[in-house]
Each structure stands twice: as structure tokens, then as C-alpha cells.
Motif scaffolding. Sequence first.
Motif, PDB file in Angstrom:
ATOM      1  N   ARG A  88       0.909   4.106  -2.861  1.00 60.56           N
ATOM      2  CA  ARG A  88       0.707   5.525  -2.567  1.00 60.56           C
ATOM      3  C   ARG A  88       1.861   6.353  -3.111  1.00 60.56           C
ATOM      4  N   ALA A  90       1.549   6.561  -6.885  1.00 59.91           N
ATOM      5  CA  ALA A  90       0.443   7.450  -7.270  1.00 59.91           C
ATOM      6  C   ALA A  90       0.850   8.907  -7.074  1.00 59.91           C
ATOM      7  N   ALA A  91       1.554   9.202  -6.005  1.00 63.71           N
ATOM      8  CA  ALA A  91       1.997  10.572  -5.743  1.00 63.71           C
ATOM      9  C   ALA A  91       3.029  11.007  -6.781  1.00 63.71           C
ATOM     10  N   LYS A 113       0.836  -1.205   0.000  1.00 63.41           N
ATOM     11  CA  LYS A 113       0.000   0.000   0.000  1.00 63.41           C
ATOM     12  C   LYS A 113       0.867   1.250   0.000  1.00 63.41           C
ATOM     13  N   ALA A 114       1.946   1.223   0.772  1.00 64.59           N
ATOM     14  CA  ALA A 114       2.855   2.372   0.818  1.00 64.59           C
ATOM     15  C   ALA A 114       3.497   2.588  -0.553  1.00 64.59           C
TER      16      ALA A 114
END
Length: 52
Positions: free
Chosen positions: A37, A40-41, A33-34
Motif C-alpha cells: 500500500r 502504491a501510494a 500488504k502495508a
Amino acid sequence: MERKSDKSTPKKPAETREDRLKAALKANMARRKAQARARAASDKDETGEKGS
């Protein structure tokens, strides 16, 4: 010296294995998940810079 033992009942090998697998899965999911993220960032940052 005496070994200190837990007051709870000792777990069966299958239960300890399941606990280890559960913890490993939880850590793996958190790591993924990290990573998602972060990707995506960074994708958002890259697309924002291209438009400027």
C-alpha cells in the motif's frame, strides 16, 4: 507458590508450532500488504507530480 495452569487441555508440540507459524504468517502478510500500500501510494504521488 503453585504454578497456575490453564484449565484447558495442554496442547501438543505440533499444535503449538502450528499456532506460532500461523501467527507469524498472519503478521508477515499484514506487513507485506502495508508495504505494498505504501509503495502504491508513493508511486501514485510520484506520477502525479511528474505530470504537473
